[in-house]
Write a protein that holds these residues in place. Structure first.
Motif, PDB file in Angstrom:
ATOM      1  N   SER A   1       0.850  -1.184   0.000  1.00 17.05           N
ATOM      2  CA  SER A   1       0.000   0.000   0.000  1.00 17.05           C
ATOM      3  C   SER A   1       0.893   1.243   0.000  1.00 17.05           C
ATOM      4  CB  SER A   1      -0.957  -0.023   1.201  1.00 17.05           C
ATOM      5  OG  SER A   1      -0.269   0.185   2.415  1.00 17.05           O
ATOM      6  N   GLU A   2       0.323   2.381   0.317  1.00 15.43           N
ATOM      7  CA  GLU A   2       1.032   3.655   0.199  1.00 15.43           C
ATOM      8  C   GLU A   2       2.098   3.785   1.292  1.00 15.43           C
ATOM      9  OE1 GLU A   2       1.961   7.168  -1.628  1.00 15.43           O
ATOM     10  OE2 GLU A   2       0.410   5.760  -2.282  1.00 15.43           O
ATOM     11  N   PRO A   3       3.396   3.962   0.932  1.00 15.07           N
ATOM     12  CA  PRO A   3       4.432   4.156   1.950  1.00 15.07           C
ATOM     13  C   PRO A   3       4.149   5.399   2.792  1.00 15.07           C
ATOM     14  CG  PRO A   3       5.425   3.622  -0.174  1.00 15.07           C
ATOM     15  CD  PRO A   3       3.957   3.877  -0.437  1.00 15.07           C
ATOM     16  N   GLY A   4       4.480   5.300   4.069  1.00 16.19           N
ATOM     17  CA  GLY A   4       4.330   6.453   4.966  1.00 16.19           C
ATOM     18  C   GLY A   4       2.970   6.532   5.618  1.00 16.19           C
ATOM     19  N   THR A   5       1.912   6.546   4.810  1.00 13.39           N
ATOM     20  CA  THR A   5       0.561   6.716   5.356  1.00 13.39           C
ATOM     21  C   THR A   5      -0.282   5.458   5.260  1.00 13.39           C
ATOM     22  OG1 THR A   5      -0.299   7.471   3.217  1.00 13.39           O
ATOM     23  CG2 THR A   5       0.528   9.162   4.737  1.00 13.39           C
ATOM     24  N   PHE A   6       0.133   4.460   4.466  1.00 15.21           N
ATOM     25  CA  PHE A   6      -0.713   3.326   4.094  1.00 15.21           C
ATOM     26  C   PHE A   6      -1.917   3.839   3.301  1.00 15.21           C
ATOM     27  CE2 PHE A   6       1.553   2.038   7.938  1.00 15.21           C
ATOM     28  CZ  PHE A   6       2.204   0.906   7.475  1.00 15.21           C
ATOM     29  N   SER A   7      -2.878   2.983   3.027  1.00 14.23           N
ATOM     30  CA  SER A   7      -4.042   3.369   2.232  1.00 14.23           C
ATOM     31  C   SER A   7      -5.179   2.403   2.533  1.00 14.23           C
ATOM     32  CB  SER A   7      -3.702   3.348   0.734  1.00 14.23           C
ATOM     33  OG  SER A   7      -3.130   2.113   0.346  1.00 14.23           O
ATOM     34  N   SER A   8      -6.362   2.754   2.071  1.00 17.08           N
ATOM     35  CA  SER A   8      -7.536   1.929   2.365  1.00 17.08           C
ATOM     36  C   SER A   8      -7.658   0.747   1.418  1.00 17.08           C
ATOM     37  CB  SER A   8      -8.808   2.779   2.307  1.00 17.08           C
ATOM     38  OG  SER A   8      -8.942   3.386   1.034  1.00 17.08           O
ATOM     39  N   ASN A   9      -6.829   0.714   0.365  1.00 19.33           N
ATOM     40  CA  ASN A   9      -6.803  -0.411  -0.566  1.00 19.33           C
ATOM     41  C   ASN A   9      -5.359  -0.814  -0.821  1.00 19.33           C
ATOM     42  OD1 ASN A   9      -9.732  -0.627  -1.482  1.00 19.33           O
ATOM     43  ND2 ASN A   9      -9.307   1.523  -1.897  1.00 19.33           N
ATOM     44  N   PHE A  10      -5.128  -2.095  -1.066  1.00 19.27           N
ATOM     45  CA  PHE A  10      -3.776  -2.530  -1.403  1.00 19.27           C
ATOM     46  C   PHE A  10      -3.609  -2.565  -2.926  1.00 19.27           C
ATOM     47  CE2 PHE A  10      -6.297  -6.421  -1.110  1.00 19.27           C
ATOM     48  CZ  PHE A  10      -5.902  -7.149  -2.215  1.00 19.27           C
ATOM     49  N   THR A  11      -2.361  -2.407  -3.365  1.00 17.37           N
ATOM     50  CA  THR A  11      -2.074  -2.370  -4.802  1.00 17.37           C
ATOM     51  C   THR A  11      -1.643  -3.723  -5.341  1.00 17.37           C
ATOM     52  OG1 THR A  11       0.180  -1.642  -4.323  1.00 17.37           O
ATOM     53  CG2 THR A  11      -1.470   0.070  -4.741  1.00 17.37           C
ATOM     54  N   SER A  12      -1.046  -4.557  -4.503  1.00 18.71           N
ATOM     55  CA  SER A  12      -0.630  -5.895  -4.910  1.00 18.71           C
ATOM     56  C   SER A  12      -0.432  -6.728  -3.657  1.00 18.71           C
ATOM     57  CB  SER A  12       0.661  -5.850  -5.740  1.00 18.71           C
ATOM     58  OG  SER A  12       1.729  -5.320  -4.981  1.00 18.71           O
ATOM     59  N   GLN A  13      -0.249  -8.034  -3.841  1.00 18.19           N
ATOM     60  CA  GLN A  13      -0.031  -8.903  -2.703  1.00 18.19           C
ATOM     61  C   GLN A  13       0.857 -10.062  -3.110  1.00 18.19           C
ATOM     62  OE1 GLN A  13      -4.396 -10.110  -2.560  1.00 18.19           O
ATOM     63  NE2 GLN A  13      -3.450 -12.043  -1.935  1.00 18.19           N
ATOM     64  N   VAL A  14       1.584 -10.611  -2.121  1.00 24.60           N
ATOM     65  CA  VAL A  14       2.437 -11.773  -2.346  1.00 24.60           C
ATOM     66  C   VAL A  14       2.338 -12.663  -1.111  1.00 24.60           C
ATOM     67  CG1 VAL A  14       4.486 -10.537  -1.487  1.00 24.60           C
ATOM     68  CG2 VAL A  14       4.760 -12.576  -2.913  1.00 24.60           C
ATOM     69  N   ALA A  15       2.256 -13.968  -1.314  1.00 27.30           N
ATOM     70  CA  ALA A  15       2.154 -14.934  -0.219  1.00 27.30           C
ATOM     71  C   ALA A  15       3.493 -15.626  -0.012  1.00 27.30           C
ATOM     72  CB  ALA A  15       1.068 -15.957  -0.515  1.00 27.30           C
ATOM     73  N   PHE A  16       3.808 -15.929   1.253  1.00 31.20           N
ATOM     74  CA  PHE A  16       5.046 -16.620   1.618  1.00 31.20           C
ATOM     75  C   PHE A  16       4.758 -18.099   1.894  1.00 31.20           C
ATOM     76  CE2 PHE A  16       6.696 -12.394   3.648  1.00 31.20           C
ATOM     77  CZ  PHE A  16       6.724 -11.815   2.384  1.00 31.20           C
ATOM     78  N   THR A  17       3.953 -18.713   1.064  1.00 30.10           N
ATOM     79  CA  THR A  17       3.433 -20.057   1.285  1.00 30.10           C
ATOM     80  C   THR A  17       4.532 -21.093   1.467  1.00 30.10           C
ATOM     81  OG1 THR A  17       1.560 -19.429  -0.120  1.00 30.10           O
ATOM     82  CG2 THR A  17       1.812 -21.771   0.386  1.00 30.10           C
ATOM     83  N   ASP A  18       5.599 -21.011   0.674  1.00 25.28           N
ATOM     84  CA  ASP A  18       6.630 -22.050   0.682  1.00 25.28           C
ATOM     85  C   ASP A  18       7.344 -22.163   2.027  1.00 25.28           C
ATOM     86  OD1 ASP A  18       6.001 -22.603  -1.909  1.00 25.28           O
ATOM     87  OD2 ASP A  18       7.709 -21.539  -2.784  1.00 25.28           O
ATOM     88  N   VAL A  19       7.374 -21.079   2.788  1.00 25.56           N
ATOM     89  CA  VAL A  19       8.061 -21.108   4.077  1.00 25.56           C
ATOM     90  C   VAL A  19       7.426 -22.144   5.005  1.00 25.56           C
ATOM     91  CG1 VAL A  19       8.720 -19.751   6.107  1.00 25.56           C
ATOM     92  CG2 VAL A  19       8.697 -18.677   3.837  1.00 25.56           C
ATOM     93  N   PHE A  20       6.113 -22.324   4.899  1.00 21.08           N
ATOM     94  CA  PHE A  20       5.364 -23.130   5.867  1.00 21.08           C
ATOM     95  C   PHE A  20       4.777 -24.402   5.270  1.00 21.08           C
ATOM     96  CE2 PHE A  20       4.947 -18.593   6.753  1.00 21.08           C
ATOM     97  CZ  PHE A  20       5.491 -18.512   8.023  1.00 21.08           C
ATOM     98  N   SER A  21       5.001 -24.666   3.997  1.00 22.11           N
ATOM     99  CA  SER A  21       4.289 -25.739   3.315  1.00 22.11           C
ATOM    100  C   SER A  21       4.621 -27.127   3.852  1.00 22.11           C
ATOM    101  CB  SER A  21       4.573 -25.687   1.813  1.00 22.11           C
ATOM    102  OG  SER A  21       5.970 -25.824   1.570  1.00 22.11           O
ATOM    103  N   GLY A  22       5.747 -27.285   4.548  1.00 23.81           N
ATOM    104  CA  GLY A  22       6.147 -28.603   5.015  1.00 23.81           C
ATOM    105  C   GLY A  22       5.556 -29.030   6.334  1.00 23.81           C
ATOM    106  N   SER A  23       4.801 -28.161   7.000  1.00 25.56           N
ATOM    107  CA  SER A  23       4.315 -28.486   8.348  1.00 25.56           C
ATOM    108  C   SER A  23       2.837 -28.177   8.469  1.00 25.56           C
ATOM    109  CB  SER A  23       5.074 -27.679   9.415  1.00 25.56           C
ATOM    110  OG  SER A  23       6.463 -27.904   9.349  1.00 25.56           O
TER     111      SER A  23
END
Length: 321
Positions: A84-106
């Motif tokens: 989202s917007e640096p500094g202030t954030f925002s009411s909507n996000f512009t993109s997203q990424v998941a860290f799924t692989d970190v936890f997929s084994g457990s």
């Protein structure tokens, strides 16, 4: 500005709400979960879901931690980073990424230990710290090749950090910052220190998390007592915590250098003798110790089933859920 975010709230069933400075409530993200529990709260089967949130103002990142249903029918932990917007954030996000692989084994949760999933997170010096419960399997807390029962440290892109204490060519060992924990629902960075609140069976504990430390949980209450600053006896359901530093103007001076720790209570029953409350832990960073026994700051006195789930110090007071 009036429509800039004031604070974010996670809802257990998969929504992130944002409350703006003019107190408008908006949905920041939705549909993070892909399941409904077998039973809803107050059943402990209903405790699994979207739990933790932490912010990185420099980049405008919003991190959320949650459990999801994997194709094999079990639960897995995960983290999503919303941009989202640096500094202030925002009411909507512009993109997203998941860290799924970190936890997929457990797998993250089993039966009535479904609440032993991933928990809160913190951002410090461009690193993300996150606490992970033992999934209801105590033996995993001592296994470095499991993400369960650990504090993990990673980059803000979800990658392992070269200076982490347990180097390996494979995840999750190269993410582990500390281990031997049961269900660390509270996590807080204060200056250069990291603190946690860890749920036991009949005992809870408040502790400082050192790099590479083993907090020895092996399924027993004796192990919950190890390497800790303070033991809560009986267990009360320790949860989120925040710190009011020296020189803060939010509270009167007597509340300086104090943790505000949420005691969630017993989620499945109403116990008037052990109600939900927020306690104050007066802690000296210079002396590395508590300087006073815990004191009640706020306590629930109603007769209905109720739970405290979170608290944070804002610029004008203590916010709690």
């Amino acid at each position: 500005l009036p429509n800039d975010p004031l604070y974010f709230v996670t809802e257990l069933r998969g929504k992130i709400k944002v409350v703006t400075n003019d107190r408008t409530v908006l949905t920041f993200a939705d549909d993070l979960l892909n399941f409904l529990p077998e039973e809803e709260l107050p059943s402990l089967y209903g405790a699994v879901g979207l739990i933790g949130i932490c912010l990185d103002p420099d980049h405008g990142y919003v991190f959320a931690t949650f459990a999801y249903k994997s194709p094999d029918g079990g639960f897995r932990n995960n983290i999503v980073r919303f941009d989202s917007e640096p500094g202030t954030f925002s009411s909507n996000f512009t993109s997203q990424v998941a860290f799924t692989d970190v936890f997929s084994g457990s797998q993250s949760a089993f039966g009535d230990a479904s609440g032993h999933q991933i928990g809160p997170c913190q951002v410090k010096d461009d690193f993300l710290y996150v606490s992970v419960g033992d999934g209801g399997r105590p033996e995993t807390a001592q296994l470095l090749n499991s993400a369960l029962g650990k504090i993990l440290r990673m980059t803000l892109d979800g990658k392992p950090v070269g200076s982490n204490p347990f180097q390996s060519d494979e995840a999750p060992q190269n993410y582990v910052w500390a281990y031997g924990l049961r269900n660390p629902f509270g996590l807080k960075v204060v200056e250069e220190k990291l603190f946690a609140a860890d749920n036991g069976m009949d005992l809870d504990r408040f502790l400082e998390i050192d790099k590479g430390a083993d907090f020895l949980f092996d399924g027993t209450d004796q192990s919950i007592s190890a390497n800790t600053i303070y033991v809560f006896n009986p267990a009360r359901g320790v949860s989120q915590l925040d710190y009011n530093p020296k020189g803060s103007s939010v509270f009167p001076k007597r509340f300086e250098e104090s943790f505000f720790l949420v005691i969630s209570g017993k989620a499945e029953i109403h116990d008037p003798d052990e109600p939900p409350e927020i306690v104050i832990l007066r802690y000296s960073l210079a002396q590395d110790r508590l300087v006073k026994l815990p004191e009640t700051f706020l306590r629930y006195v109603g007769s209905n089933l109720q739970a405290l789930t979170g608290a944070t110090i804002g610029h004008d007071g203590l916010y709690f859920a």
